[in-house]
Design an enzyme around this catalytic site. Structure first.
Site, PDB file in Angstrom:
ATOM      1  CB  SER A   1      12.590 -12.841  70.265  1.00  0.00           C
ATOM      2  OG  SER A   1      13.584 -13.686  69.755  1.00  0.00           O
TER       3      SER A   1
ATOM      4  CG  ASP B   1      16.299 -16.352  76.155  1.00  0.00           C
ATOM      5  OD1 ASP B   1      16.362 -17.148  75.195  1.00  0.00           O
ATOM      6  OD2 ASP B   1      15.635 -15.315  76.126  1.00  0.00           O
TER       7      ASP B   1
ATOM      8  CG  HIS C   1      13.173 -16.962  73.831  1.00  0.00           C
ATOM      9  ND1 HIS C   1      14.118 -15.965  73.776  1.00  0.00           N
ATOM     10  CD2 HIS C   1      12.455 -16.861  72.677  1.00  0.00           C
ATOM     11  CE1 HIS C   1      13.993 -15.295  72.635  1.00  0.00           C
ATOM     12  NE2 HIS C   1      12.980 -15.810  71.960  1.00  0.00           N
TER      13      HIS C   1
END
Length: 265
Positions: free
Chosen positions: A103, A210, A240
């Site tokens: 991320s 995600d 995610h």
């Protein structure tokens, strides 16, 4: 998204950086977590890398691993400077560095490479938020974790809670985090501009479900990395933070293949 397999909830209040080194080895894998996250999410990948003979180091960014007030008082400049300084010290000891970021950690890894690419031989970008998409399910899950209301039978919530490194805070403290999310958007903007600077092999892992990263991210990678040796892996049944059993197997296999390809280059 079909959820297969169960996860065990671990405490997300005790995220700490870790390093495990092999003697007389030239390569180290440096793991950088995302916003609100911590090093524990890299335990499995770091174990794989270590077993293959690489030293490993998972960083804990400023403001993470502690209170909500600590997080509010941090910022993207401190995160970037911390990663740059960490890499500067690592480069004194190792001749080859592979960056792995999840991320926001993927954004920081790309930016760190752009500023000083010396000794960086590859990048693994997991769930890179070049295009942010906030799903309602992800927002609700984040709120539940922030309130400490976690369903131990829900693998998606458990995976997110395990990655989360900030202690439960007050509503006012959560509101004070707003500038940090603005920081994230600036990092996204800057990373988009710097993608074309990448000249080393890049493994991109994107999850189809995600909750925070749009599938449009892959279009940006393809558009701006035409001259880069890149491989894009899409995991069809993961989010995610959560990986189902099959996708986790694919992720580990692709990670191992990427490390091996760099070792044999």
């Amino acid at each position: 998204m079909k959820v297969k397999g169960r996860l065990t909830l671990i405490s997300y209040k005790r995220h700490e950086p870790f390093i495990k080194e092999h003697e007389d080895r030239e390569t180290i894998i440096v793991f950088t977590h995302g916003i609100l996250e911590g090093p524990k999410q890299f335990i499995e990948l770091s174990q794989l890398a270590y077993k293959r003979g690489h030293s490993v180091s998972a960083l804990l960014l400023p403001g993470h691993g502690g209170s909500g007030v600590d997080f509010a008082s941090s910022n993207s400049r401190k995160w970037m400077e911390y990663l740059e300084e960490s890499l500067s010290q690592i480069k004194k000891q190792y001749n080859s560095i592979i960056l792995v970021g999840h991320s926001m950690g993927a954004l920081l890894s790309v930016l760190a490479y752009s500023k000083d690419s010396r000794k960086i031989d590859g990048i693994v970008a997991l769930a890179t938020p070049l295009n942010i998409r906030l799903k309602v399910s992800g927002m609700i899950r984040s709120i539940k974790i922030g309130m400490g209301s976690i369903n131990n039978e829900n693998a998606l919530e458990v995976a997110a809670a395990n990655a989360f490194s900030i202690e439960k805070s007050s509503i006012l403290t959560y509101l004070s985090w707003a500038p940090r999310y603005i920081d994230l958007f600036y990092l996204v903007k800057d990373t988009r501009k710097k993608l074309s600077n990448i000249k080393v092999p890049l493994l991109i892992v994107h999850t189809k479900h995600d909750e925070f990263v749009s599938n449009k991210t892959l279009k940006l990678f393809n558009k701006r990395l035409n001259n880069t040796h890149k491989k894009i892996v899409t995991l069809n049944n993961s989010g995610h933070f959560y990986y189902d059993d099959n996708d986790l197997h694919v992720l580990k296999k692709e990670f191992e293949l990427f490390l091996d390809s760099l070792s044999n280059a």
